[in-house]
Scaffold this motif. Structure first.
Motif, PDB file in Angstrom:
ATOM      1  N   GLY A 178      43.685 -31.184  11.335  1.00  0.00           N
ATOM      2  CA  GLY A 178      42.916 -31.054  10.106  1.00  0.00           C
ATOM      3  C   GLY A 178      41.609 -30.311  10.279  1.00  0.00           C
ATOM      4  N   VAL A 179      41.493 -29.570  11.376  1.00  0.00           N
ATOM      5  CA  VAL A 179      40.316 -28.738  11.630  1.00  0.00           C
ATOM      6  C   VAL A 179      40.641 -27.307  11.198  1.00  0.00           C
ATOM      7  CG1 VAL A 179      38.712 -27.886  13.396  1.00  0.00           C
ATOM      8  CG2 VAL A 179      39.695 -30.190  13.593  1.00  0.00           C
ATOM      9  N   SER A 180      39.739 -26.655  10.499  1.00  0.00           N
ATOM     10  CA  SER A 180      40.010 -25.285  10.047  1.00  0.00           C
ATOM     11  C   SER A 180      40.199 -24.346  11.233  1.00  0.00           C
ATOM     12  CB  SER A 180      38.860 -24.771   9.168  1.00  0.00           C
ATOM     13  OG  SER A 180      37.704 -24.497   9.955  1.00  0.00           O
ATOM     14  N   ARG A 181      40.914 -23.261  11.008  1.00  0.00           N
ATOM     15  CA  ARG A 181      41.152 -22.292  12.078  1.00  0.00           C
ATOM     16  C   ARG A 181      39.829 -21.764  12.635  1.00  0.00           C
ATOM     17  NH1 ARG A 181      44.321 -20.964   7.802  1.00  0.00           N
ATOM     18  NH2 ARG A 181      46.567 -21.383   7.990  1.00  0.00           N
ATOM     19  N   LYS A 182      38.888 -21.463  11.741  1.00  0.00           N
ATOM     20  CA  LYS A 182      37.603 -20.912  12.167  1.00  0.00           C
ATOM     21  C   LYS A 182      36.818 -21.922  12.998  1.00  0.00           C
ATOM     22  CE  LYS A 182      33.895 -18.122  11.929  1.00  0.00           C
ATOM     23  NZ  LYS A 182      32.797 -19.020  12.325  1.00  0.00           N
ATOM     24  N   ALA A 183      36.742 -23.173  12.555  1.00  0.00           N
ATOM     25  CA  ALA A 183      36.008 -24.195  13.301  1.00  0.00           C
ATOM     26  C   ALA A 183      36.650 -24.443  14.665  1.00  0.00           C
ATOM     27  CB  ALA A 183      35.945 -25.498  12.506  1.00  0.00           C
ATOM     28  N   ALA A 184      37.986 -24.493  14.683  1.00  0.00           N
ATOM     29  CA  ALA A 184      38.693 -24.702  15.950  1.00  0.00           C
ATOM     30  C   ALA A 184      38.482 -23.525  16.892  1.00  0.00           C
ATOM     31  CB  ALA A 184      40.185 -24.912  15.690  1.00  0.00           C
ATOM     32  N   ALA A 185      38.474 -22.304  16.342  1.00  0.00           N
ATOM     33  CA  ALA A 185      38.251 -21.115  17.157  1.00  0.00           C
ATOM     34  C   ALA A 185      36.837 -21.105  17.735  1.00  0.00           C
ATOM     35  CB  ALA A 185      38.499 -19.850  16.343  1.00  0.00           C
ATOM     36  N   ASP A 186      35.845 -21.434  16.897  1.00  0.00           N
ATOM     37  CA  ASP A 186      34.463 -21.503  17.380  1.00  0.00           C
ATOM     38  C   ASP A 186      34.350 -22.497  18.538  1.00  0.00           C
ATOM     39  OD1 ASP A 186      33.292 -19.629  15.667  1.00  0.00           O
ATOM     40  OD2 ASP A 186      32.989 -21.105  14.085  1.00  0.00           O
ATOM     41  N   PHE A 187      34.928 -23.669  18.365  1.00  0.00           N
ATOM     42  CA  PHE A 187      34.864 -24.675  19.424  1.00  0.00           C
ATOM     43  C   PHE A 187      35.596 -24.201  20.675  1.00  0.00           C
ATOM     44  CE2 PHE A 187      36.574 -28.593  21.472  1.00  0.00           C
ATOM     45  CZ  PHE A 187      35.365 -29.081  21.934  1.00  0.00           C
ATOM     46  N   SER A 188      36.761 -23.586  20.488  1.00  0.00           N
ATOM     47  CA  SER A 188      37.536 -23.082  21.619  1.00  0.00           C
ATOM     48  C   SER A 188      36.755 -22.057  22.426  1.00  0.00           C
ATOM     49  CB  SER A 188      38.840 -22.454  21.108  1.00  0.00           C
ATOM     50  OG  SER A 188      39.565 -21.853  22.166  1.00  0.00           O
ATOM     51  N   PHE A 189      36.095 -21.127  21.733  1.00  0.00           N
ATOM     52  CA  PHE A 189      35.350 -20.070  22.414  1.00  0.00           C
ATOM     53  C   PHE A 189      34.114 -20.620  23.129  1.00  0.00           C
ATOM     54  CE2 PHE A 189      36.932 -16.719  19.128  1.00  0.00           C
ATOM     55  CZ  PHE A 189      38.211 -16.860  19.635  1.00  0.00           C
ATOM     56  N   ILE A 190      33.369 -21.511  22.437  1.00  0.00           N
ATOM     57  CA  ILE A 190      32.172 -22.089  23.051  1.00  0.00           C
ATOM     58  C   ILE A 190      32.547 -22.931  24.272  1.00  0.00           C
ATOM     59  CG2 ILE A 190      30.277 -23.720  22.693  1.00  0.00           C
ATOM     60  CD1 ILE A 190      30.267 -22.755  19.736  1.00  0.00           C
ATOM     61  N   MET A 191      33.605 -23.733  24.122  1.00  0.00           N
ATOM     62  CA  MET A 191      34.066 -24.570  25.233  1.00  0.00           C
ATOM     63  C   MET A 191      34.586 -23.733  26.395  1.00  0.00           C
ATOM     64  SD  MET A 191      36.847 -27.692  25.101  1.00  0.00           S
ATOM     65  CE  MET A 191      38.072 -26.682  24.253  1.00  0.00           C
ATOM     66  N   ALA A 192      35.073 -22.525  26.090  1.00  0.00           N
ATOM     67  CA  ALA A 192      35.637 -21.667  27.132  1.00  0.00           C
ATOM     68  C   ALA A 192      34.594 -21.220  28.143  1.00  0.00           C
ATOM     69  CB  ALA A 192      36.292 -20.438  26.496  1.00  0.00           C
ATOM     70  N   VAL A 193      33.340 -21.098  27.723  1.00  0.00           N
ATOM     71  CA  VAL A 193      32.303 -20.581  28.627  1.00  0.00           C
ATOM     72  C   VAL A 193      32.135 -21.462  29.861  1.00  0.00           C
ATOM     73  CG1 VAL A 193      29.851 -20.063  28.883  1.00  0.00           C
ATOM     74  CG2 VAL A 193      31.092 -19.267  26.867  1.00  0.00           C
ATOM     75  N   PRO A 194      31.818 -22.754  29.720  1.00  0.00           N
ATOM     76  CA  PRO A 194      31.664 -23.560  30.940  1.00  0.00           C
ATOM     77  C   PRO A 194      32.958 -23.758  31.709  1.00  0.00           C
ATOM     78  CG  PRO A 194      31.484 -24.928  28.981  1.00  0.00           C
ATOM     79  CD  PRO A 194      31.462 -23.521  28.512  1.00  0.00           C
ATOM     80  N   ILE A 195      34.083 -23.957  30.998  1.00  0.00           N
ATOM     81  CA  ILE A 195      35.329 -24.244  31.712  1.00  0.00           C
ATOM     82  C   ILE A 195      35.832 -23.004  32.455  1.00  0.00           C
ATOM     83  CG2 ILE A 195      37.021 -23.711  29.868  1.00  0.00           C
ATOM     84  CD1 ILE A 195      38.446 -26.328  30.672  1.00  0.00           C
ATOM     85  N   MET A 196      35.682 -21.821  31.858  1.00  0.00           N
ATOM     86  CA  MET A 196      36.085 -20.593  32.541  1.00  0.00           C
ATOM     87  C   MET A 196      35.123 -20.264  33.669  1.00  0.00           C
ATOM     88  SD  MET A 196      37.302 -18.070  29.433  1.00  0.00           S
ATOM     89  CE  MET A 196      37.404 -16.659  30.545  1.00  0.00           C
ATOM     90  N   LEU A 197      33.833 -20.515  33.451  1.00  0.00           N
ATOM     91  CA  LEU A 197      32.838 -20.234  34.484  1.00  0.00           C
ATOM     92  C   LEU A 197      33.089 -21.089  35.721  1.00  0.00           C
ATOM     93  CD1 LEU A 197      30.320 -18.579  35.099  1.00  0.00           C
ATOM     94  CD2 LEU A 197      28.942 -20.442  34.187  1.00  0.00           C
ATOM     95  N   ILE A 198      33.348 -22.366  35.506  1.00  0.00           N
ATOM     96  CA  ILE A 198      33.644 -23.264  36.629  1.00  0.00           C
ATOM     97  C   ILE A 198      34.916 -22.830  37.345  1.00  0.00           C
ATOM     98  CG2 ILE A 198      34.297 -25.629  37.236  1.00  0.00           C
ATOM     99  CD1 ILE A 198      32.473 -26.546  34.909  1.00  0.00           C
TER     100      ILE A 198
END
Length: 267
Positions: A178-198
Motif C-alpha cells: 500500500g505504499v505508492s510507487r514514488k514513495a517506495a522508489a524514494d525509500f529504495s534509492f535512499i536506503m541503497a546508499v548505505p547498503i551499497m556502500l557497505i
C-alpha cells in the motif's frame, strides 16, 4: 568479443549507471554484458564493484538535502519523518542474510543462467504486485513507519539473487503493502546508499590487491560514466513513476532473459 579496455569501461559504466536504480537488475545486466564481451575474472570483479560507487554518489547528490537532514543528531530517530532508524530497519534483513550467505551468493548465483531465472521471476513478481497491491495509504516517503521499512527490507532480500533487482523488489514489495510507487522508489534509492556502500567496501577490501596503477584510466572512465548515467536515470525514473506502472519493465526483463537464453545456451 575483443574490445579495448577503455571502451569496455565506457560501455559498462553506461550500463551500470542506466540500470542500477531501474527495476531491471544492474547486476544481471553487468554479468551478461561482461560475459558477452569476455570481460571476466578478478579485474572485472574489482571494476564492477568500483563503478557502483559512482552510482552511489549520484543518489547521494540527488537526495543530498534528505541525507543532510537525517544526519543531524536530532533526526537520527523520528516518528514523523524518514530518519536513520528507518533506514537501519530497512537495511537489516538484506545485510544480515547477505553477510551470512555472501560466499554462496558470489560462488553460485553470479552466472548468466541464474540471472535469467532472476529476471523472469522478478518480472512476474512485479506484475503480481501491480495487480494485487493494497489501496495506497503511504504517498510520501516521510509517511513510512519503521515497521513498514522493515517489511520492505524483507522484500529487498530477494535482490540478493542477481537478476531480481533491488529497486524492483522493494518498489513492488512496497506497492503490495500500500505504499505508492514514488514513495517506495524514494525509500529504495535512499536506503541503497548505505547498503551499497557497505557492500562495495566489503568487496573492495577483499580484492583491493588486484588493483594496479595501469587500470586507473579505465576505472575513472567507468566511475564517471556510471555517475552521470545513474543521476539521469534517477531523474527520469521518478518522473516516470508518477504516471506509469512497473509492467513495462517486467516485459523488458522477459525480453532480456529470452535474448540472454538464446545467446548463452542456444547459439
Amino acid at each position: 568479443m575483443n574490445l579495448d579496455q577503455n571502451i569496455i569501461a565506457l560501455l559498462l559504466g553506461i550500463l551500470e549507471g542506466a540500470t542500477e536504480f531501474l527495476p531491471v537488475s544492474s547486476t544481471g545486466h553487468m554479468i551478461i554484458a561482461g560475459d558477452a564481451m569476455g570481460f571476466t575474472g578478478e579485474k572485472a570483479s574489482v571494476f564492477e564493484v568500483f563503478i557502483q560507487l559512482g552510482a552511489i554518489l549520484a543518489v547521494f547528490i540527488y537526495y543530498r538535502e534528505k541525507f543532510m537532514s537525517m544526519l543531524r543528531r536530532e533526526n537520527w530517530v523520528r516518528q514523523d519523518r524518514l530518519s536513520l532508524a528507518h533506514i537501519f530497519f530497512g537495511m537489516l534483513p538484506a545485510m544480515a542474510i547477505g553477510f551470512l550467505g555472501h560466499s554462496f551468493i558470489k560462488n553460485f548465483l553470479f552466472s548468466p543462467g541464474t540471472v535469467i531465472i532472476g529476471l523472469v521471476v522478478g518480472g512476474l513478481f512485479m506484475l503480481w504486485a501491480e495487480k494485487r497491491h493494497k489501496p495506497i495509504t503511504v504517498h510520501h516517503v516521510d509517511q513510512l513507519s519503521m515497521l513498514q521499512c522493515l517489511q520492505i527490507g524483507f522484500f529487498q532480500v530477494l535482490a540478493l539473487w542477481p537478476g531480481f533487482s533491488r529497486s524492483g523488489s522493494t518498489i513492488a514489495g512496497g506497492l503490495y503493502m500500500g505504499v505508492s510507487r514514488k514513495a517506495a522508489a524514494d525509500f529504495s534509492f535512499i536506503m541503497a546508499v548505505p547498503i551499497m556502500l557497505i557492500a562495495c567496501i566489503y568487496d573492495l577490501l577483499k580484492i583491493i590487491d588486484q588493483l594496479q596503477m595501469s587500470d586507473f584510466i579505465m576505472f575513472t572512465i567507468g566511475f564517471v560514466t556510471a555517475f552521470i548515467f545513474a543521476y539521469l536515470s534517477i531523474v527520469w525514473f521518478l518522473k516516470f513513476l508518477n504516471k506509469s506502472s512497473l509492467a513495462g519493465f517486467a516485459y523488458y526483463r522477459f525480453v532480456v532473459a529470452a535474448v540472454a537464453l538464446l545467446y548463452f545456451f542456444v547459439f
